[in-house]
Scaffold this active site. Structure first.
Site, PDB file in Angstrom:
ATOM      1  CE  LYS A  23      42.066  33.815  43.664  1.00 35.94           C
ATOM      2  NZ  LYS A  23      41.113  32.804  43.122  1.00 35.94           N
ATOM      3  CB  SER A 145      35.196  24.587  37.124  1.00 33.80           C
ATOM      4  OG  SER A 145      35.948  25.137  38.188  1.00 33.80           O
ATOM      5  CG  ASP A 292      43.148  30.218  37.107  1.00 35.61           C
ATOM      6  OD1 ASP A 292      42.203  30.429  36.336  1.00 35.61           O
ATOM      7  OD2 ASP A 292      42.998  29.903  38.299  1.00 35.61           O
ATOM      8  NE  ARG A 323      40.112  34.877  33.970  1.00 34.87           N
ATOM      9  CZ  ARG A 323      40.510  34.313  35.094  1.00 34.87           C
ATOM     10  NH1 ARG A 323      41.033  33.096  35.061  1.00 34.87           N
ATOM     11  NH2 ARG A 323      40.403  34.953  36.240  1.00 34.87           N
ATOM     12  NE  ARG A 366      43.848  33.883  37.863  1.00 32.92           N
ATOM     13  CZ  ARG A 366      44.557  33.897  38.978  1.00 32.92           C
ATOM     14  NH1 ARG A 366      45.631  34.652  39.061  1.00 32.92           N
ATOM     15  NH2 ARG A 366      44.193  33.167  40.017  1.00 32.92           N
TER      16      ARG A 366
END
Length: 409
Positions: A23, A145, A292, A323, A366
């Site tokens: 991706k 990021s 990730d 997360r 995820r």
């Protein structure tokens, strides 16, 4: 859709799985293809995010809704800002309107972009009036990021004077920056990355080129987790993968050695083998360059009954969900002794795993996929399991090919 998952009757698994294109690579190449139409892409990701990116790039005026696709939000912000005569409102899901975009917007404004906020300062939706950007120097905090940085680098070769980007402070997610620069090199764009300064030279046109997207290493992580939780002798072959990958998550091959998993590379494939059941009782990993895969790793540790201390996780709080808090909540349901800060996670060794727990996924693909391998240790449910389509639409089908019992409940 709520799924009930249970283990295969035989946990000595030997099979092959072909995984869709990355991706991360796909969305970068789609943007570059929009800038340079002579580019052809093979093995494009079939994920929702790649589909959203393709649709968004075709819009000239009006509303562009990218739903949950954070990569598309960052990349399309830079793309539309640099495209003369295009005027859009870029928006997304409720969660997307809570994810900050200010750092990127400020940088683009510094380059001359016309971007305004529709509702809350610093957050989508944003209104973008595309224009020719002639300024070529900008700075960004280095610990943000990498998608903000990559967004600027991807449009840089089409800027009249290219781009000189200075990163202030200690750089995180370096592999993702290098992935972007590596793809620019593949299509013939010149760039340099010295110290904290990245330069991209302008490139008006490019000759025809065909690029093949490597399969997604983040998606491979779930099979690393499965192999780690299976019997010694388990073997899963994944394609299409390269030993010298541009993707930061390829560090999995090294990390999972601690979990008894060896990686052997062939031509466009990697073979995962469970070779030993001995692992360290507590592992420490800095995941600043590969955040990730944090969810996959902590779930693997929990399933193996070992502890871990994970650092470099500051970007996880602004993903599809927070997360770190999501992991604390869902692993806590299963009986895990877990604690988190705003950038670290600590899991203590434990042999206790609660049964028949329903895992909430928080609109985060995820979360669903990272917890699925735990079916090898306990029966569990996955709520809103269809969320995997964001990055890996065939995930549940591939789990069934490994003889997991996947039932709608």
């Amino acid at each position: 859709m709520k799924l009930h998952l249970s283990a295969p009757s035989n946990t000595l698994i030997k099979t092959e799985v072909k995984i869709t294109g990355s991706k991360s690579e796909s969305n970068r190449l789609l943007l570059l293809q929009a800038l340079y139409p002579a580019i052809t892409i093979n093995n494009l990701s079939n994920s929702d995010d790649a589909e959203v990116m393709q649709k968004g790039l075709k819009i000239e005026k009006g509303v562009v809704d990218i739903h949950h696709a954070g990569t598309a939000m960052r990349f399309l912000t830079a793309y539309f800002a640099s495209q003369e005569n295009k005027e859009v409102v870029l928006t997304g899901s409720k969660r997307m309107t809570e994810r900050p975009i200010k750092v990127l917007v400020d940088a683009l404004r510094e380059l001359g972009a016309d971007i305004t906020y529709e509702n809350n300062e610093g957050y989508p939706p944003i209104k973008i009036k595309g224009k020719k950007l002639v300024q070529n120097k900008v700075s960004l905090p280095a610990n943000i990021s990498s998608q903000y940085i990559s967004a600027l680098l991807l449009v840089a070769p089409k800027l009249e004077n290219g781009l000189e980007l200075e990163l202030i402070g200690e750089i995180t997610s370096v592999p993702y920056i290098k992935m972007t620069l590596g793809l620019l090199t593949q299509i013939g764009v010149e760039s340099s990355f010295n110290g904290n300064t990245i330069k991209v030279l302008p490139q008006e046109t490019l000759p025809a080129a065909t690029l093949v997207v490597e399969s997604d290493w983040s998606s491979a992580s779930y099979f690393y987790s499965i192999v780690s939780l299976c019997e010694v002798g388990t073997e899963i072959t994944l394609s299409a993968y390269n030993k010298n990958s541009l993707q930061g998550d390829s560090v999995l091959a090294e990390i999972y050695k601690d979990f008894g998993v060896e990686s052997t590379f062939g031509e466009h494939q990697v073979i995962l083998r469970k070779t030993t059941s001995t692992v360290n009782k507590t592992i420490e990993i800095d995941l600043a360059n590969a955040p990730d895969i944090a969810q996959t790793i902590v779930v693997s540790c929990f399933g193996l009954g070992i502890g871990c201390y994970l650092t470099g996780l500051h970007t996880l709080k602004i993903k599809e969900t927070d997360r770190l808090e999501a992991l604390k909540e869902e692993l806590g349901k299963l009986g895990a002794p877990i604690s988190v800060t705003d950038k670290t996670l600590t899991l203590k060794p434990s042999d206790k795993i609660n049964k028949d727990i329903a895992i909430d996924t928080y609109n985060d693909h995820r979360m669903a996929m990272a917890f699925a391998p735990l079916a090898l240790k306990t029966s569990l449910y996955i709520n809103d399991a269809e969320v995997v389509s964001k990055s890996y639409p065939d995930f549940w089908k591939d789990m069934e090919s490994l003889k997991f019992q996947v039932q709608t409940s």
